[in-house]
Design an enzyme around this catalytic site. Structure first.
Site, mmCIF file in Angstrom:
data_model
loop_
_atom_site.group_PDB
_atom_site.id
_atom_site.type_symbol
_atom_site.label_atom_id
_atom_site.label_comp_id
_atom_site.label_asym_id
_atom_site.label_seq_id
_atom_site.Cartn_x
_atom_site.Cartn_y
_atom_site.Cartn_z
ATOM 1 N N ASP A 150 0.831 -1.205 0.000
ATOM 2 C CA ASP A 150 0.000 0.000 0.000
ATOM 3 C C ASP A 150 0.864 1.254 0.000
ATOM 4 O OD1 ASP A 150 -2.339 1.784 0.658
ATOM 5 O OD2 ASP A 150 -3.251 -0.191 0.864
ATOM 6 N N SER B 8 -6.861 4.020 -1.996
ATOM 7 C CA SER B 8 -6.902 2.586 -1.704
ATOM 8 C C SER B 8 -8.210 1.944 -2.147
ATOM 9 C CB SER B 8 -6.683 2.352 -0.215
ATOM 10 O OG SER B 8 -5.412 2.824 0.156
ATOM 11 N N HIS C 22 -13.016 19.337 -8.553
ATOM 12 C CA HIS C 22 -13.564 19.090 -7.214
ATOM 13 C C HIS C 22 -15.091 19.047 -7.216
ATOM 14 C CE1 HIS C 22 -9.793 19.524 -4.937
ATOM 15 N NE2 HIS C 22 -9.453 20.301 -5.933
ATOM 16 N N ASP D 244 -8.851 25.920 -10.923
ATOM 17 C CA ASP D 244 -9.167 24.955 -11.988
ATOM 18 C C ASP D 244 -9.860 25.640 -13.161
ATOM 19 O OD1 ASP D 244 -8.170 22.903 -10.348
ATOM 20 O OD2 ASP D 244 -10.095 22.746 -9.317
ATOM 21 N N ARG E 109 -14.738 15.395 -5.143
ATOM 22 C CA ARG E 109 -13.348 15.014 -4.851
ATOM 23 C C ARG E 109 -13.109 15.145 -3.351
ATOM 24 N NH1 ARG E 109 -7.842 16.552 -8.073
ATOM 25 N NH2 ARG E 109 -6.472 16.757 -6.282
ATOM 26 N N LYS F 11 -6.531 -2.020 6.528
ATOM 27 C CA LYS F 11 -6.624 -2.366 5.107
ATOM 28 C C LYS F 11 -7.307 -3.710 4.869
ATOM 29 C CE LYS F 11 -4.379 1.310 3.667
ATOM 30 N NZ LYS F 11 -4.864 2.331 2.738
ATOM 31 N N ASP G 254 1.762 3.361 3.096
ATOM 32 C CA ASP G 254 0.675 4.340 3.030
ATOM 33 C C ASP G 254 0.361 4.944 4.393
ATOM 34 O OD1 ASP G 254 -1.324 5.753 1.549
ATOM 35 O OD2 ASP G 254 -2.821 4.498 2.517
ATOM 36 N N HIS H 221 1.358 8.737 5.456
ATOM 37 C CA HIS H 221 0.377 9.799 5.751
ATOM 38 C C HIS H 221 0.750 10.631 6.975
ATOM 39 C CE1 HIS H 221 -2.578 9.208 2.689
ATOM 40 N NE2 HIS H 221 -2.923 7.992 3.065
ATOM 41 N N ASP I 208 -1.317 -0.240 -4.734
ATOM 42 C CA ASP I 208 -2.630 0.340 -5.077
ATOM 43 C C ASP I 208 -2.541 1.802 -5.487
ATOM 44 O OD1 ASP I 208 -1.869 1.058 -2.516
ATOM 45 O OD2 ASP I 208 -3.865 0.870 -1.648
ATOM 46 N N HIS I 209 -1.468 2.481 -5.080
ATOM 47 C CA HIS I 209 -1.235 3.895 -5.434
ATOM 48 C C HIS I 209 0.095 4.278 -4.817
ATOM 49 C CE1 HIS I 209 -2.158 4.879 -1.271
ATOM 50 N NE2 HIS I 209 -3.266 4.171 -1.377
ATOM 51 N N HIS J 199 -1.312 10.862 -1.064
ATOM 52 C CA HIS J 199 -1.003 9.948 -2.163
ATOM 53 C C HIS J 199 -0.348 10.760 -3.278
ATOM 54 C CE1 HIS J 199 -4.624 7.310 -0.731
ATOM 55 N NE2 HIS J 199 -3.618 7.325 0.125
#
Length: 559
Positions: free
Chosen positions: A28, A81, A140, A171, A286, A361, A430, A434, A471-472, A501
């Site tokens: 992860d 995730s 968003h 944006d 988002r 997880k 992960d 964080h 997963d990322h 992430h």
């Protein structure tokens, strides 16, 4: 199983044998980025993963784990995730984020869900508050979705509506806020003609009010709270068009940085503070810039700033913003309904499955992997093991987490001879990433690597096959960067830590003594993503994937 026997039967792969044990390991938050001091995976001692990368070049590649590859609206959207494991298990790309919202609004399904029913309980006596980014940028939120929601909510009984706007200019072009506010005011005027008391209640620029992320500056959320909930702000106006025009002119701030303002009546009273008995919807789809406000609106126990008062409200997000925290509890649009996942197919075709992770997880290798579905497909064919995560501490305090315990369970399952697939998630990169603690994240990455070695050693003993992926990204880049890719410094000259992430690709490695020598990665799927992994794993179990799955990433060369 919910389908005829023929519908679930997979074709045998013409060149790959059945019956081998396949270990599927998800690291992860383990992305691939250039080596530097802020790349914790590079800094950490990771001999196992290094050996896979340097081993057989035809058996190591990168796959996409963000944006459109996992069903998100744009490639500026980081993977997460939940969508990552959805894609890994489903083998197809399902709409996530904005696309889901569009579908729920156009079908009217949004008004039939638990989330809408929950906020609707306040319509009779309370006010419906809508908070979000007023923009058509589509990153968003989207103006047309807000317009649909306003219309739909009023048709479903909302009598009093207040909109708390956040102006964009990031944006979309700076200055477009005025036009968006004019459009919204026209819509609200039409609702008033139909007897709905609908007004703009407060506002401010997105980078100054409400939309902070990764707990970078709670002051941003507090400014929003004061305006939206308490009805207090340094600037007061009778209408929002005047507010935006004057603030742009007088403060010289662009749309992103407009100061907070409230709209007041002729007596100078705020027209729409959030009160007990009201309903609140954050309409951004988002997640990253809504999580902090969601915590302030939902958590009884909250110490990030003085809320002054904590109104008893019914709160729902447009979507659930954090699947791990289950935040918010109520949301208007549910995750995608995913059918015919790879796990279900494989179990039906005789593949005995073991899945394991620790609490944070565990749902990802079970619930999300299986298409947002609880429980077993066939309890006689599957075993799911959850190892309790450490509680009461931040993950950087114990950065090894439960990786080695997960690996031990996987090793035992592999050696038991009872399972054909052993699937695990190693959360360290992960969850520790964080926290923003670089030293702890380095320890986390080393531990995950040790865990991978334990699993690969077991695969070696049973002549099995391994599939290692992620997963990322997260741990591979722990610093905020400017457009040139250089680290951004704070006012004291220290680097700004990145706790989120990333947009980086993730590794995919295959191997093991059970893998035929001729198996290698194809060269004709360069943009392969996480959804391609399912067909790949099905092949390694000796089956062809269903026709509508994303194509496999492997081919078998004739020796």
């Amino acid at each position: 199983m919910g389908s005829s026997e023929m519908g679930w039967k997979l074709k045998d792969h013409p060149k790959l044998p059945k019956g081998k044990v396949v270990a599927v390991v998800v690291l992860d938050g383990w992305g691939e980025a250039s080596p530097n001091q802020y790349n914790c995976i590079h800094v950490a001692d990771t001999p196992t993963m290094d050996s896979l990368k340097k081993g057989v070049p035809k058996r190591w590649r990168l796959v996409r784990a963000h944006g459109t590859a996992v069903g998100l609206p744009s490639d500026d959207d980081m993977g997460n995730s939940e969508v990552g494991h959805n894609a890994l298990g489903a083998g197809r790309i399902y709409a996530q984020g904005a696309k889901l919202v569009d579908s729920a609004l156009s079908s009217g399904k949004i008004y039939e869900g638990e989330g809408f029913k929950y906020i609707k309980e306040c319509f009779e006596d309370g006010t419906l508050h809508l908070i979000g980014l007023l923009s058509d940028g589509g990153v968003h939120s989207r103006l047309d979705q807000l317009q649909s929601l306003l219309k739909g909510a009023s048709e479903h009984g909302a009598k009093r509506i207040r909109v708390h706007i956040l102006t964009d200019g990031r944006d979309v072009l700076d200055g477009t806020s005025v036009g968006f506010v004019e459009t919204l005011e026209d819509d609200l005027a039409k609702l008033r003609e139909k007897g709905v008391d609908a007004k703009i209640a407060s506002g401010g620029g997105r980078m100054n009010v409400t939309m902070d992320r990764y707990e970078n500056d709670w002051g941003v959320v507090k400014r929003g709270w004061d305006a939206q909930v308490l009805g207090e702000a340094p600037y007061k106006f009778r209408n929002a068009i005047e507010a935006v025009k004057k603030l742009r002119e007088e403060t010289k701030a662009n749309d992103q940085y407009l100061p907070p303002f409230v709209i007041v009546d002729e007596n100078g009273m705020a027209v729409g503070p959030i009160l007990d008995g009201d309903a609140v919807v954050t309409f951004n789809f988002r997640a990253d810039r809504m999580v902090m406000l969601a915590k302030a609106l939902e958590y009884e126990d909250f110490d990030k700033f003085d809320r002054v008062r904590f109104p008893k409200i019914h709160y729902a997000g447009m979507l659930q913003y954090d699947g791990e925290l289950k935040l918010p509890r109520y949301y208007l649009v549910s995750p995608p309904e995913i059918e015919r996942t790879s796990g279900e197919y494989l179990v039906y075709n005789g593949v005995r499955t073991f899945a394991c992770s620790e609490t944070v997880k565990f749902g990802h290798v079970t619930f999300f992997w299986n298409g947002n579905r609880s429980g077993y497909f066939n309890q006689e064919m599957e075993e799911y093991v959850e190892i309790p995560s450490d509680s009461g501490i931040t993950f950087n305090v114990q950065p090894k987490m439960k990786a080695l315990e997960i690996a031990e369970k996987a090793r035992d399952a592999i050696l038991s001879g009872k399972f054909h697939q052993v699937r695990v998630n190693l959360p360290n990169g992960d969850m520790v990433g964080h926290t923003g603690d670089i030293e702890a994240t380095v320890v986390a990455c080393k531990t995950a690597d040790d865990a991978v070695k334990m699993i690969l050693d077991a695969i070696e003993q049973v002549s099995g096959i391994y599939v290692i992926t992620a997963d990322h990204g997260n741990a591979e880049d722990m610093v905020k960067r400017d457009k040139k890719g250089e680290p951004i410094l704070d006012k004291n000259g220290n680097v700004q830590i990145l706790t989120s992430h990333t947009l980086q690709p993730v590794p995919l490695a295959i191997g093991g003594p059970g893998l035929l020598p001729g198996v290698k990665f194809r060269k004709d799927v360069p943009d392969g993503g996480l959804a391609n992994v399912a067909a790949t794993v099905m092949n390694l179990h000796g089956f062809e994937a269903p026709n509508d799955y994303e194509p496999t990433l492997i081919e078998v060369a004739d020796n």
